[in-house]
Design a protein around this motif. Structure first.
Motif, PDB file in Angstrom:
ATOM      1  N   ASN A  28     -50.936  40.988 -28.308  1.00 47.38           N
ATOM      2  CA  ASN A  28     -51.233  42.377 -27.195  1.00 47.38           C
ATOM      3  C   ASN A  28     -49.672  42.941 -27.314  1.00 47.38           C
ATOM      4  O   ASN A  28     -50.062  43.929 -27.420  1.00 47.38           O
ATOM      5  CB  ASN A  28     -51.743  41.952 -26.031  1.00 47.38           C
ATOM      6  N   LYS A  29     -48.475  42.382 -27.177  1.00 45.11           N
ATOM      7  CA  LYS A  29     -47.953  43.158 -27.330  1.00 45.11           C
ATOM      8  C   LYS A  29     -47.397  43.858 -29.203  1.00 45.11           C
ATOM      9  O   LYS A  29     -46.956  45.323 -28.426  1.00 45.11           O
ATOM     10  CB  LYS A  29     -46.102  42.170 -27.303  1.00 45.11           C
ATOM     11  N   LEU A  30     -47.157  43.550 -30.007  1.00 43.58           N
ATOM     12  CA  LEU A  30     -47.593  43.794 -30.942  1.00 43.58           C
ATOM     13  C   LEU A  30     -48.411  45.216 -30.955  1.00 43.58           C
ATOM     14  O   LEU A  30     -48.307  46.254 -31.451  1.00 43.58           O
ATOM     15  CB  LEU A  30     -47.698  42.778 -32.080  1.00 43.58           C
ATOM     16  N   LEU A  31     -49.737  44.959 -30.668  1.00 41.64           N
ATOM     17  CA  LEU A  31     -51.048  46.003 -30.168  1.00 41.64           C
ATOM     18  C   LEU A  31     -50.033  47.452 -29.865  1.00 41.64           C
ATOM     19  O   LEU A  31     -50.375  48.111 -30.092  1.00 41.64           O
ATOM     20  CB  LEU A  31     -52.054  45.679 -30.459  1.00 41.64           C
ATOM     21  N   GLU A  32     -49.919  46.399 -29.162  1.00 45.29           N
ATOM     22  CA  GLU A  32     -49.425  47.760 -27.450  1.00 45.29           C
ATOM     23  C   GLU A  32     -48.252  48.702 -27.255  1.00 45.29           C
ATOM     24  O   GLU A  32     -47.924  50.155 -27.965  1.00 45.29           O
ATOM     25  CB  GLU A  32     -48.894  47.165 -25.895  1.00 45.29           C
ATOM     26  N   ALA A  33     -47.105  47.593 -28.406  1.00 44.68           N
ATOM     27  CA  ALA A  33     -46.217  48.382 -29.020  1.00 44.68           C
ATOM     28  C   ALA A  33     -46.769  49.920 -29.911  1.00 44.68           C
ATOM     29  O   ALA A  33     -45.861  50.761 -30.079  1.00 44.68           O
ATOM     30  CB  ALA A  33     -44.983  47.280 -30.353  1.00 44.68           C
ATOM     31  N   MET A  34     -47.647  49.359 -31.071  1.00 41.96           N
ATOM     32  CA  MET A  34     -48.063  49.983 -32.071  1.00 41.96           C
ATOM     33  C   MET A  34     -48.548  51.504 -31.611  1.00 41.96           C
ATOM     34  O   MET A  34     -48.470  52.628 -31.658  1.00 41.96           O
ATOM     35  CB  MET A  34     -48.025  49.259 -32.961  1.00 41.96           C
ATOM     36  N   LYS A  35     -49.570  51.473 -30.128  1.00 43.93           N
ATOM     37  CA  LYS A  35     -50.683  51.583 -29.525  1.00 43.93           C
ATOM     38  C   LYS A  35     -49.404  53.410 -28.932  1.00 43.93           C
ATOM     39  O   LYS A  35     -50.055  53.970 -29.194  1.00 43.93           O
ATOM     40  CB  LYS A  35     -51.351  51.442 -28.513  1.00 43.93           C
ATOM     41  N   GLU A  36     -48.448  52.623 -28.164  1.00 41.82           N
ATOM     42  CA  GLU A  36     -46.958  53.617 -27.364  1.00 41.82           C
ATOM     43  C   GLU A  36     -46.390  54.317 -28.422  1.00 41.82           C
ATOM     44  O   GLU A  36     -45.258  55.158 -27.807  1.00 41.82           O
ATOM     45  CB  GLU A  36     -46.821  52.620 -26.382  1.00 41.82           C
ATOM     46  N   GLY A  37     -46.869  54.245 -29.828  1.00 43.62           N
ATOM     47  CA  GLY A  37     -45.472  54.550 -30.812  1.00 43.62           C
ATOM     48  C   GLY A  37     -43.982  54.165 -30.857  1.00 43.62           C
ATOM     49  O   GLY A  37     -43.357  54.795 -31.058  1.00 43.62           O
ATOM     50  N   LYS A  38     -44.193  52.546 -29.833  1.00 43.22           N
ATOM     51  CA  LYS A  38     -42.587  52.593 -29.681  1.00 43.22           C
ATOM     52  C   LYS A  38     -41.874  52.885 -31.184  1.00 43.22           C
ATOM     53  O   LYS A  38     -42.501  52.731 -32.509  1.00 43.22           O
ATOM     54  CB  LYS A  38     -42.638  50.983 -29.269  1.00 43.22           C
ATOM     55  N   GLY A  39     -40.335  52.241 -31.181  1.00 40.85           N
ATOM     56  CA  GLY A  39     -39.586  52.593 -32.444  1.00 40.85           C
ATOM     57  C   GLY A  39     -40.183  51.624 -33.396  1.00 40.85           C
ATOM     58  O   GLY A  39     -40.739  50.650 -33.141  1.00 40.85           O
ATOM     59  N   LYS A  40     -40.114  51.947 -34.608  1.00 43.07           N
ATOM     60  CA  LYS A  40     -40.169  51.203 -35.893  1.00 43.07           C
ATOM     61  C   LYS A  40     -39.736  49.543 -35.813  1.00 43.07           C
ATOM     62  O   LYS A  40     -39.849  48.289 -35.500  1.00 43.07           O
ATOM     63  CB  LYS A  40     -40.125  51.361 -37.529  1.00 43.07           C
ATOM     64  N   GLY A  41     -38.263  49.469 -35.611  1.00 39.09           N
ATOM     65  CA  GLY A  41     -37.748  48.437 -34.675  1.00 39.09           C
ATOM     66  C   GLY A  41     -38.664  47.039 -34.399  1.00 39.09           C
ATOM     67  O   GLY A  41     -38.062  45.878 -34.903  1.00 39.09           O
ATOM     68  N   GLU A  42     -39.265  48.163 -32.710  1.00 42.73           N
ATOM     69  CA  GLU A  42     -39.101  47.465 -31.748  1.00 42.73           C
ATOM     70  C   GLU A  42     -40.566  46.205 -31.928  1.00 42.73           C
ATOM     71  O   GLU A  42     -40.840  45.593 -32.395  1.00 42.73           O
ATOM     72  CB  GLU A  42     -39.740  48.208 -30.503  1.00 42.73           C
ATOM     73  N   VAL A  43     -42.193  47.542 -33.882  1.00 43.97           N
ATOM     74  CA  VAL A  43     -42.588  46.545 -34.061  1.00 43.97           C
ATOM     75  C   VAL A  43     -42.272  45.377 -34.770  1.00 43.97           C
ATOM     76  O   VAL A  43     -42.516  43.944 -34.808  1.00 43.97           O
ATOM     77  CB  VAL A  43     -43.377  47.374 -34.838  1.00 43.97           C
ATOM     78  N   ILE A  44     -41.119  45.565 -34.993  1.00 52.39           N
ATOM     79  CA  ILE A  44     -40.435  44.370 -36.699  1.00 52.39           C
ATOM     80  C   ILE A  44     -40.589  43.672 -36.187  1.00 52.39           C
ATOM     81  O   ILE A  44     -40.809  42.294 -36.485  1.00 52.39           O
ATOM     82  CB  ILE A  44     -39.752  45.005 -37.632  1.00 52.39           C
ATOM     83  N   THR A  45     -39.733  43.815 -34.521  1.00 54.57           N
ATOM     84  CA  THR A  45     -39.276  42.046 -34.222  1.00 54.57           C
ATOM     85  C   THR A  45     -40.413  41.769 -33.359  1.00 54.57           C
ATOM     86  O   THR A  45     -40.379  40.196 -33.485  1.00 54.57           O
ATOM     87  CB  THR A  45     -38.734  42.895 -32.706  1.00 54.57           C
TER      88      THR A  45
END
Length: 135
Positions: A28-45
């Protein structure tokens, strides 16, 4: 489509159930980060953690199966390898194309469907076996 934990996903083994809850949370955290357009670094982490966690979870689950001579260990192992490969492919796609709405939707559908299907069939069957045969 988010993974909400409820008791229908419980397989009856506390260790496995707790790890599944954590897996739901991390997906869910991964999907949320992607949906919200969080930085590439956060998605990779988040992807890094998820990939490590999945390996740990599958290793633990397969060890339980080995200790209890679970007859479908090979099937479970194959399914686990398929999921790990899906995560690797997700990373490759993300690193080469970034996040698009279609990418998020496809990721969400694949990951959520796999987790739900695997837990509700293979892992439930494992849970029933363990309740009858735990050593």
């Amino acid at each position: 489509m988010i993974l909400n934990w409820n008791n229908t996903f419980a397989v009856g083994n506390n260790n496995i159930d707790e790890q599944h809850k954590e897996l739901f949370y991390r997906l869910n955290k991964l999907l949320e980060a992607m949906k919200e357009g969080k930085g590439k670094g956060e998605v990779i982490t988040t992807l890094d953690f998820l990939e490590e966690y999945v390996v740990k979870h599958f290793t633990d689950e397969e060890e339980i199966q080995r200790k209890n001579n679970y007859p479908k260990l090979n099937i479970q192992h194959k399914q686990h390898e398929e999921f790990k490969n899906e995560l690797k492919e997700l990373r490759r796609t993300f690193e080469s194309t970034g996040v698009s709405s279609l990418f998020v939707i496809n990721t969400q559908q694949k990951m959520v469907k796999w987790c739900k299907d695997h837990i509700m069939s293979s892992d439930k069957e494992l849970g029933n076996f363990l309740m009858k045969n735990t050593k």
